[in-house]
Enzyme design. Sequence first.
Site, PDB file in Angstrom:
ATOM      1  N   HIS A   1      12.662   1.152   4.816  1.00 35.97           N
ATOM      2  CA  HIS A   1      12.472  -0.077   4.395  1.00 35.97           C
ATOM      3  C   HIS A   1      13.041  -1.018   5.826  1.00 35.97           C
ATOM      4  O   HIS A   1      14.081  -1.054   6.065  1.00 35.97           O
ATOM      5  CB  HIS A   1      13.210  -0.718   3.451  1.00 35.97           C
ATOM      6  CG  HIS A   1      12.766  -1.720   2.470  1.00 35.97           C
ATOM      7  ND1 HIS A   1      12.221  -3.036   3.272  1.00 35.97           N
ATOM      8  CD2 HIS A   1      12.097  -2.014   1.450  1.00 35.97           C
ATOM      9  CE1 HIS A   1      11.764  -4.037   2.260  1.00 35.97           C
ATOM     10  NE2 HIS A   1      11.825  -3.364   1.192  1.00 35.97           N
TER      11      HIS A   1
ATOM     12  N   HIS B   1      -1.635  19.736   7.132  1.00 34.01           N
ATOM     13  CA  HIS B   1      -2.741  18.589   6.831  1.00 34.01           C
ATOM     14  C   HIS B   1      -1.732  17.277   6.759  1.00 34.01           C
ATOM     15  O   HIS B   1      -0.605  17.269   6.497  1.00 34.01           O
ATOM     16  CB  HIS B   1      -3.362  18.803   5.413  1.00 34.01           C
ATOM     17  CG  HIS B   1      -3.946  20.319   5.231  1.00 34.01           C
ATOM     18  ND1 HIS B   1      -5.190  20.596   5.761  1.00 34.01           N
ATOM     19  CD2 HIS B   1      -3.099  21.296   4.604  1.00 34.01           C
ATOM     20  CE1 HIS B   1      -5.254  21.739   5.254  1.00 34.01           C
ATOM     21  NE2 HIS B   1      -4.265  22.268   4.627  1.00 34.01           N
TER      22      HIS B   1
ATOM     23  N   CYS C   1       0.844  -1.199   0.048  1.00 28.83           N
ATOM     24  CA  CYS C   1       0.066   0.172   0.137  1.00 28.83           C
ATOM     25  C   CYS C   1       0.744   1.299  -0.043  1.00 28.83           C
ATOM     26  O   CYS C   1       0.422   2.297  -0.073  1.00 28.83           O
ATOM     27  CB  CYS C   1      -0.931   0.088   1.324  1.00 28.83           C
ATOM     28  SG  CYS C   1      -2.157  -1.393   1.131  1.00 28.83           S
TER      29      CYS C   1
ATOM     30  N   HIS D   1     -14.070   5.557   5.228  1.00 30.55           N
ATOM     31  CA  HIS D   1     -15.676   5.195   5.027  1.00 30.55           C
ATOM     32  C   HIS D   1     -16.425   5.283   3.865  1.00 30.55           C
ATOM     33  O   HIS D   1     -17.316   4.558   3.707  1.00 30.55           O
ATOM     34  CB  HIS D   1     -16.315   6.315   6.211  1.00 30.55           C
ATOM     35  CG  HIS D   1     -17.834   6.424   6.303  1.00 30.55           C
ATOM     36  ND1 HIS D   1     -18.709   6.890   5.308  1.00 30.55           N
ATOM     37  CD2 HIS D   1     -18.735   5.684   7.316  1.00 30.55           C
ATOM     38  CE1 HIS D   1     -19.977   6.583   5.819  1.00 30.55           C
ATOM     39  NE2 HIS D   1     -19.872   5.978   6.954  1.00 30.55           N
TER      40      HIS D   1
ATOM     41  N   HIS E   1      -2.346   7.045   5.320  1.00 29.26           N
ATOM     42  CA  HIS E   1      -2.963   5.671   4.637  1.00 29.26           C
ATOM     43  C   HIS E   1      -4.242   5.111   5.359  1.00 29.26           C
ATOM     44  O   HIS E   1      -3.952   4.743   6.339  1.00 29.26           O
ATOM     45  CB  HIS E   1      -1.870   4.617   4.227  1.00 29.26           C
ATOM     46  CG  HIS E   1      -2.332   3.332   3.804  1.00 29.26           C
ATOM     47  ND1 HIS E   1      -3.301   3.208   2.792  1.00 29.26           N
ATOM     48  CD2 HIS E   1      -2.404   2.082   4.353  1.00 29.26           C
ATOM     49  CE1 HIS E   1      -3.552   1.920   2.691  1.00 29.26           C
ATOM     50  NE2 HIS E   1      -3.069   1.196   3.364  1.00 29.26           N
TER      51      HIS E   1
ATOM     52  N   ASN F   1     -10.625   0.715   1.894  1.00 36.60           N
ATOM     53  CA  ASN F   1      -9.048   0.728   1.585  1.00 36.60           C
ATOM     54  C   ASN F   1      -8.749   0.519   0.167  1.00 36.60           C
ATOM     55  O   ASN F   1      -9.051  -0.570  -0.382  1.00 36.60           O
ATOM     56  CB  ASN F   1      -8.359  -0.231   2.651  1.00 36.60           C
ATOM     57  CG  ASN F   1      -6.893  -0.538   2.480  1.00 36.60           C
ATOM     58  OD1 ASN F   1      -6.293   0.365   1.444  1.00 36.60           O
ATOM     59  ND2 ASN F   1      -6.241  -1.172   3.199  1.00 36.60           N
TER      60      ASN F   1
END
EC number: 2.3.1.-
Length: 504
Positions: free
Chosen positions: A315, A399, A236, A432, A403, A436
């Site tokens: 990573h 802001h 993702c 909502h 994710h 995802n």
Amino acid sequence: MKSANNGVEILQSRRLPDFSPSVKLKYVKLGYHYLISHLPTLCLVPLMSVIIVEASRLSLDDIHELWLQLEYNLVSVILFCSVLVVVSTVYFMSRKRSVYLVDFSCYLPPSHLKIKHDYFMEYCKSETAFDESSLEFLRKIMERSGLGEETSAPETLRSIPPRAPTIADARQEAELVMFGALDKLFANTNVKPRDVGILVVNCSIFNPTPSWSAMIINKYKMRSNIKSFNLAGMGCSAGVIAVDLAKDMLRVHRNSYAVVFSTENMTYNWYSGTKKSMLISNCLFRLGGAAVLLSNKSADRKRSKYELSHVVRTHMGANDKAFKCVQQEQDDDGKTGVSLSKDLMAIAGDALKTNITTLGPLVLPVSEQLLFFVTLVAKRLFNAKIKPYIPDFKLAFEHFCIHAGGRAVIDELEKNLQLLPVHVEASRMTLHRFGNTSSSSIWYELAYMEAKGRMRKGDRVWQIAFGSGFKCNSAVWLALNNVKPSATNPWKDCIHRYPVKLML
């Protein structure tokens, strides 16, 4: 007696200032940040005063004498000017070119692809592989997921009874999302596909031959010398990785456009087994994708929405637990799915700490860096029982695009970064409304902020994404203007209903 009572009522009705210790500490901290932020200016005031006083003492004869000295040292003046020109030329030629985000487009699924909770459970009940325990687990996950009733799924996951997905089905979903987003992007920006010099596409699960990037090139008849890349299996957070790759390419190839497309394929992401750690993704992942147009042309600065400030990638793959915490595998019955480890949130927290250790010095004000450094020194040198100081990233960003991997992910970051509800609103509402959508979720969140009219000139945006491997990646953007939502903003027709109240 009556007047006395009236006086008491008036005093009680007046809102007295709060002088509690926590409020006092808040104002002390604000004063500290203000002092440190303006310290260079405050130090320059006495220096400028001294210079002005000394300059006022110079007579016309003194100024004339200085001018004569310059005239007699003409060679030195010319040499100095020449060196200055050469150094300036080298600097401007070698400096990194700015990367601008001209516009982006998020795919908006048609209404007939919406999948309500009841329909989702009916589909699961018709799946013969699920037993009663699996169905009950799926129901509980759906109730706590944070997903609403308007998320979408492809046709293959709406047919009752279920049918085995094919490559043709997966391609159909890919083309629906990909071309839906790209058509709108090219229309919004008035950029022709043949003008694009760099193309980066990322999708983790479904990777056909020819590739996603080849599908785009074929559809839009792009030029033969385009630099195309196809990122697979990176989870993702691959959307930020794709942006980073496009940025590096734009700093090599001058006067170019780069298109980044981020998505995930649900058709090949469905798990029809009974292993609970592999069932969670069925409840969270939904249909979505985003296309982004980047440019390194200075002429595009005026019409661009954002400038890319930083990309920081972390990573954790050297750690075995981190490497295996999100893994595609087969269960005992040979059913393929993505398994989520119970250590996922702890590993995500460690990855975030490592990431912000690198990001912090790049974005945080000096005042926050000093507090962090002093706390670290005190802990290391004096073995003081001091909690590690968590920098206030609200001073660095206006802001946050976290994710939308699930409600637990958003809750954890809200707590660890000490954010306010408004800072995670875009993430919760995206989860909502759209679910995802993997690597594209951070773009739906940015579109939400634009639709709300919150993005002002000079505002800074932090996009945070997590992915298998395990990775935590950050991208920082600077708003170049008061950003208005694009005509095809996915929130356009429903933004008036948000934020909605979520059940805890």
